[in-house]
Enzyme design. Structure first.
Site, PDB file in Angstrom:
ATOM      1  N   HIS A  51      50.633 -38.033  17.160  1.00 24.14           N
ATOM      2  CA  HIS A  51      49.662 -39.126  17.349  1.00 24.14           C
ATOM      3  C   HIS A  51      49.091 -39.652  16.022  1.00 24.14           C
ATOM      4  O   HIS A  51      48.481 -40.711  16.003  1.00 24.14           O
ATOM      5  CB  HIS A  51      48.549 -38.733  18.339  1.00 24.14           C
ATOM      6  CG  HIS A  51      47.467 -37.861  17.789  1.00 24.14           C
ATOM      7  ND1 HIS A  51      46.237 -37.743  18.413  1.00 24.14           N
ATOM      8  CD2 HIS A  51      47.413 -37.060  16.708  1.00 24.14           C
ATOM      9  CE1 HIS A  51      45.479 -36.912  17.722  1.00 24.14           C
ATOM     10  NE2 HIS A  51      46.166 -36.482  16.690  1.00 24.14           N
ATOM     11  N   GLY A  66      55.204 -27.432   2.710  1.00 29.89           N
ATOM     12  CA  GLY A  66      56.131 -28.562   2.637  1.00 29.89           C
ATOM     13  C   GLY A  66      55.520 -29.828   3.198  1.00 29.89           C
ATOM     14  O   GLY A  66      54.407 -29.812   3.731  1.00 29.89           O
ATOM     15  N   ASP A  67      56.287 -30.900   3.034  1.00 28.89           N
ATOM     16  CA  ASP A  67      55.881 -32.209   3.547  1.00 28.89           C
ATOM     17  C   ASP A  67      56.913 -32.588   4.606  1.00 28.89           C
ATOM     18  O   ASP A  67      58.106 -32.672   4.307  1.00 28.89           O
ATOM     19  CB  ASP A  67      55.895 -33.219   2.382  1.00 28.89           C
ATOM     20  CG  ASP A  67      55.505 -34.615   2.825  1.00 28.89           C
ATOM     21  OD1 ASP A  67      55.894 -35.023   3.946  1.00 28.89           O
ATOM     22  OD2 ASP A  67      54.823 -35.309   2.056  1.00 28.89           O
TER      23      ASP A  67
END
Ligand SMILES: C[S@@+](CC[C@H](N)C(=O)[O-])C[C@H]1O[C@@H](n2cnc3c(N)ncnc32)[C@H](O)[C@@H]1O
Length: 345
Positions: free
Chosen positions: A254, A234-235
């Protein structure tokens, strides 16, 4: 007339620290080249004479001895008469055949970062990344993942840089209170593997972009954990995060700008159950921003690598977690420059 303060200072001062930092890349590149040519992997099979080693590594005679002896002087090799061997550290961490190998990050530093950091001044002046994405529209991960070799190299590098922290998280976090966990942005799966090896009752896995799946699964299977750890493709900006008692984000926040950081923390909060935990771990910058040089340099590395990423302090992250709704947050040191921020829902 001489300034008495100035002369006292110059009596006690030497330029050694400055020169050693300024020319630090000599030692750094010597180590990176040694990893590149497989020196430590070769010596892990047993000590070798100068002649045999030089031949095996196809080193030119002009500088072979200086190269090897420099590594002795830098504490990376040992020499007994004419024979070279690994130190206990280089044998454990720089032999490609061992699961404790951390050289993936050094291979990536050698193949990519070393060059890109050469344009640091340009990055400081323009605020733009200096890696494969330089001058283009592509984001960092799209650029890296376009090439299968780079994808694999990058994911292995992540295991290298995160192994120590993954082991510390496996030890320090109260896993006995939870049953399921997912590492969000898991890369090869270094953290899920360490946590699952240390805690047999846990199941879960890693969430990452779909191209990462086969490399994650191969690594997890090589540790015999294919039954307990699964890959969730998934994203994390487009899809909901998988639900689990604990969600981990290592070196994820980060990579992104402040708004994106906040979105990821909010998305974790949304899917955690009451009492569930989010763990963010990185080379956290100390709250005073004057001690953890590695964390600050990592943030410069994010300048080189990403459009808007930056590293942050424990206090920063606790406040973002608090804003997202986490009722309790704390920071705990892991190992070396790394710490984790834990948020409890
Ligand atoms: C810097 S790596 C950190 C890997 C690992 N957590 C560690 O600390 O070693 C960032 C990870 O985030 C993944 N990632 C980047 N963008 C993503 C997205 N939009 N959705 C899901 N994963 C993503 C990358 O594929 C990569 O594995």
């Amino acid at each position: 007339m001489e300034d008495p303060k100035g002369s006292a200072a110059s009596e006690h001062s030497t330029p050694e620290r400055i020169l050693s930092l300024g020319l630090g890349f000599w030692g750094s590149k010597t180590l990176l080249s040694a990893v590149e040519i497989g020196l430590f992997t070769e010596l892990a099979k047993g000590s070798l004479s100068f002649e045999t080693l030089t031949e095996r590594l196809m080193l030119h005679p002009r500088s072979a001895r200086d190269f090897l002896d420099a590594l002795v002087a830098l504490g990376m090799l040992e020499r007994e008469g004419d024979r070279y061997s690994n130190t206990s550290e280089s044998d454990l961490f720089l032999d490609r055949a061992k699961p404790s190998y951390v050289g993936g990050i050094l291979e990536m530093a050698n193949a990519r970062l070393y060059r890109f950091w050469g344009s640091l001044t340009e990055a400081l002046r323009t605020g733009h990344p200096q890696n494969e994405a330089k001058g283009g529209e592509e984001d960092f991960f799209a650029a890296i993942y376009a090439d299968p070799g780079r994808l694999e190299g990058f994911l292995k590098a992540m295991t290298g840089i995160s192994l120590g922290s993954a082991m510390a998280i496996a030890n320090k976090f109260p896993w006995d209170r939870y049953e399921t966990f997912v590492d969000v942005g898991a890369a090869q799966g270094g953290l899920p593997v360490q946590v699952a090896l240390a805690h047999e009752h846990l199941t879960g896995g890693g969430f990452d972009l779909p191209p990462v799946g086969p490399i994650f699964e191969e690594y997890v299977d090589s540790h015999g954990l294919g039954e307990r750890l699964h890959f969730y493709p998934g994203d994390f900006f487009e899809d909901p995060l998988p639900a689990a008692d604990v969600l981990v984000m290592g070196h994820i926040l980060h990579d992104w700008d402040l708004q994106e950081k906040r979105i990821l923390i909010e998305k974790a909060y949304e899917v955690l159950p009451a009492g569930g935990a989010m763990i963010a771990y990185e080379a956290l910058i100390d709250d005073e921003r004057r001690e953890n040089a590695f964390g600050l340099l990592m943030s410069l590395n994010m300048l080189i690598e990403t459009p808007a990423g930056f590293d942050y302090t424990g206090a920063d992250c606790r406040s973002w977690m608090g804003d997202a709704g986490f009722r309790e947050t704390y920071v705990e040191h892991l190992v070396g420059p790394d710490s984790m921020v834990v948020g409890i829902k």
